[in-house]
Scaffold this motif. Structure first.
Motif, short mmCIF file in Angstrom:
data_model
loop_
_atom_site.label_atom_id
_atom_site.label_comp_id
_atom_site.label_asym_id
_atom_site.label_seq_id
_atom_site.Cartn_x
_atom_site.Cartn_y
_atom_site.Cartn_z
N THR A 305 6.48 1.14 -0.60
CA THR A 305 7.36 0.38 0.29
C THR A 305 8.84 0.65 0.02
O THR A 305 9.69 0.14 0.75
CB THR A 305 7.09 -1.12 0.15
OG1 THR A 305 7.28 -1.51 -1.21
CG2 THR A 305 5.68 -1.46 0.59
N TYR A 306 9.14 1.45 -0.99
CA TYR A 306 10.53 1.76 -1.37
C TYR A 306 11.33 0.48 -1.63
O TYR A 306 12.46 0.33 -1.19
CB TYR A 306 11.21 2.62 -0.31
CG TYR A 306 10.79 4.07 -0.36
CD1 TYR A 306 11.46 4.97 -1.18
CD2 TYR A 306 9.72 4.54 0.38
CE1 TYR A 306 11.07 6.31 -1.24
CE2 TYR A 306 9.32 5.86 0.32
CZ TYR A 306 10.01 6.74 -0.50
OH TYR A 306 9.63 8.07 -0.58
N THR A 307 10.71 -0.44 -2.32
CA THR A 307 11.39 -1.66 -2.74
C THR A 307 11.40 -1.70 -4.26
O THR A 307 10.45 -1.26 -4.90
CB THR A 307 10.68 -2.91 -2.22
OG1 THR A 307 9.30 -2.89 -2.64
CG2 THR A 307 10.74 -2.99 -0.71
N ARG A 373 3.08 0.33 5.10
CA ARG A 373 4.26 0.91 5.73
C ARG A 373 5.09 -0.16 6.45
O ARG A 373 6.31 -0.04 6.57
CB ARG A 373 3.86 2.01 6.71
CG ARG A 373 5.05 2.83 7.22
CD ARG A 373 4.60 3.87 8.23
NE ARG A 373 3.75 4.88 7.65
CZ ARG A 373 4.21 5.97 7.05
NH1 ARG A 373 5.51 6.18 6.95
NH2 ARG A 373 3.36 6.85 6.56
N ARG A 376 8.25 -1.44 4.74
CA ARG A 376 9.40 -0.57 4.53
C ARG A 376 10.56 -0.99 5.45
O ARG A 376 10.33 -1.51 6.54
CB ARG A 376 9.04 0.88 4.81
CG ARG A 376 8.14 1.53 3.79
CD ARG A 376 7.96 3.00 4.10
NE ARG A 376 7.22 3.71 3.07
CZ ARG A 376 7.07 5.04 3.03
NH1 ARG A 376 7.63 5.78 3.99
NH2 ARG A 376 6.39 5.61 2.06
N ASN A 380 13.84 3.63 5.57
CA ASN A 380 12.82 4.23 4.70
C ASN A 380 11.48 4.41 5.38
O ASN A 380 10.52 4.86 4.73
CB ASN A 380 12.62 3.36 3.46
CG ASN A 380 13.84 3.30 2.58
OD1 ASN A 380 14.58 4.28 2.47
ND2 ASN A 380 14.08 2.16 1.95
#
Length: 392
Positions: A305-307, A373, A376, A380
């Motif tokens: 999740t690019y967190t 997804r 995100r 991202n």
């Protein structure tokens, strides 16, 4: 009888001549030559030969009742089975109904609330999804839901208790009631879905009632098939989605709890395959293909999740239990004390019975991005998928 056949044949010839006349006005003679009577007959023979039944179209149930499937495999076929799926409006139930209906099976979908079963109707062909209102305490409604079925699935379960339904009401008394009525109605097969960690000695009341329910089902229906899936993940799950939303509750036990997650579609396919097996008494364990720690799963969710990883502290068990008790005040479900207890229990280390049901379970990494997804940010959203390294 003979005159009726001649009359029908005459009507068919007249209809064929009319259709040929219309086609001759629309297409040149070269096209009409391809649509000659001999060509139509050849196509008809091929269609008939492809539609012939084979030995695999016949299934004999334990009560010696034959089930014959026919038609082109798919949505509009007829599998010959009539199936009742209790718990069809739940997470696993919707995928099981979809797979059964896609085979041309007539599925009885018992429901409690009108809005909860509407999405099930388009899953099958016209008349194949039959909805019936029921209550787990009403024996007459249960009997009405299963009296025409040749296999009954019981997927009913509760993740948390309410003032109306305790764990024992659903997992024990309810399961026993369904099994007893199915036996009295002469239903040939019963598939009861429990949990991988079901145990009478567990510290979790959820797992204890699951185990007690299994015993009650076996007593009422000795030939029942008990299915024990692991923690399931999917689009509407309370696993990956919950980790992305509330990671603090999964950091309990310092992320050392071992879990064997399994894809809900694999479990649904395994249950579907059981329908074609005439008899399968006993217990089937369906754990995930790998044993993972909650720490790795939290890292995977964060990476996909690019967190950034959650900076929340690890709550002591006593504090987590106290907060979970306070969380019972709102009317909507948050987290229960028993869920906190389950976060400290490792999944049992038993071999899976996937070969017996003809399914190869997928790794969680193959599907996680599909369900994560959405968490995100816009910038991202299309970035590459990156997984953390697994600890040995």
């Amino acid at each position: 009888m003979k005159s009726h056949i001649n009359l029908t044949a005459g009507k068919f010839r007249l209809a064929f001549l009319r259709a040929s006349l219309r086609l001759s006005l629309l297409f040149p003679s070269s096209v009409m030559a391809m649509l000659s009577a001999s060509h139509v007959l050849r196509v008809q023979r091929v269609t008939i030969s492809r539609g012939k039944r084979a030995l695999h179209d016949l299934v004999t149930l334990p009560d010696r009742k034959p089930i014959v499937s026919y038609g082109t495999p798919g949505y509009s076929a007829v599998s010959g089975h009539v199936v009742t799926v209790f718990g069809c409006t739940g997470f696993l139930g919707r995928y099981l109904v979809s797979k059964l209906a896609r085979m041309g099976t007539q599925v009885i979908v018992p429901y409690r609330e009108e809005d909860e079963k509407r999405h099930l109707k388009p899953m099958g062909d016209l008349g194949q999804i039959v909805s019936m209102e029921w209550d787990i305490r009403n024996e007459e409604q249960i009997a009405e839901c299963l009296r025409h079925s040749d296999i009954v699935y019981n997927l009913v379960g509760r993740e948390y208790e309410t003032k109306n339904f305790k764990y024992s009401d659903v997992h024990v008394s309810g399961a026993e009631r369904i099994a007893k009525i199915a036996a009295q109605a002469g239903v040939p097969r019963l598939v009861h879905v429990s949990h991988l960690n079901a145990s009478t000695s567990s510290t979790s009341h959820f797992y204890r009632t699951k185990a007690e329910g299994e015993e009650r089902v076996r007593d009422a229906f000795p030939a029942a098939t008990i299915v024990r899936p692991g923690q399931m993940y999917g689009c509407e799950d309370k696993f990956l989605n919950n980790m992305a939303s509330w990671p603090i509750w999964w950091k309990l036990n310092h992320g050392e709890t071992k879990i064997r997650p399994v894809h809900v579609m694999d479990v649904a396919q395994a249950l579907t395959n059981l329908m074609t097996i005439p008899q399968f008494p006993g217990t089937i364990s369906l754990p995930g293909p790998r044993t993972l720690t909650t720490e790795y799963l939290l890292d995977m969710v964060s990476s996909l999740t690019y967190t950034p990883p959650s900076s929340a502290p690890v709550l002591p068990k006593s504090l987590a239990l106290a907060l979970a008790k306070v969380a019972q005040a709102p009317w909507w479900p948050l987290i229960s004390p028993d869920e906190v207890e389950r976060r400290y229990i490792d999944d049992v280390d038993v071999p899976g019975d996937w070969e017996a049901v003809g399914v190869t379970p997928d790794e969680i990494e193959n599907h996680a991005i599909t369900y994560l997804r959405r968490y995100r940010s816009a910038e991202n959203f299309v970035r590459p998928v990156v997984f953390p390294a697994r600890s040995s």
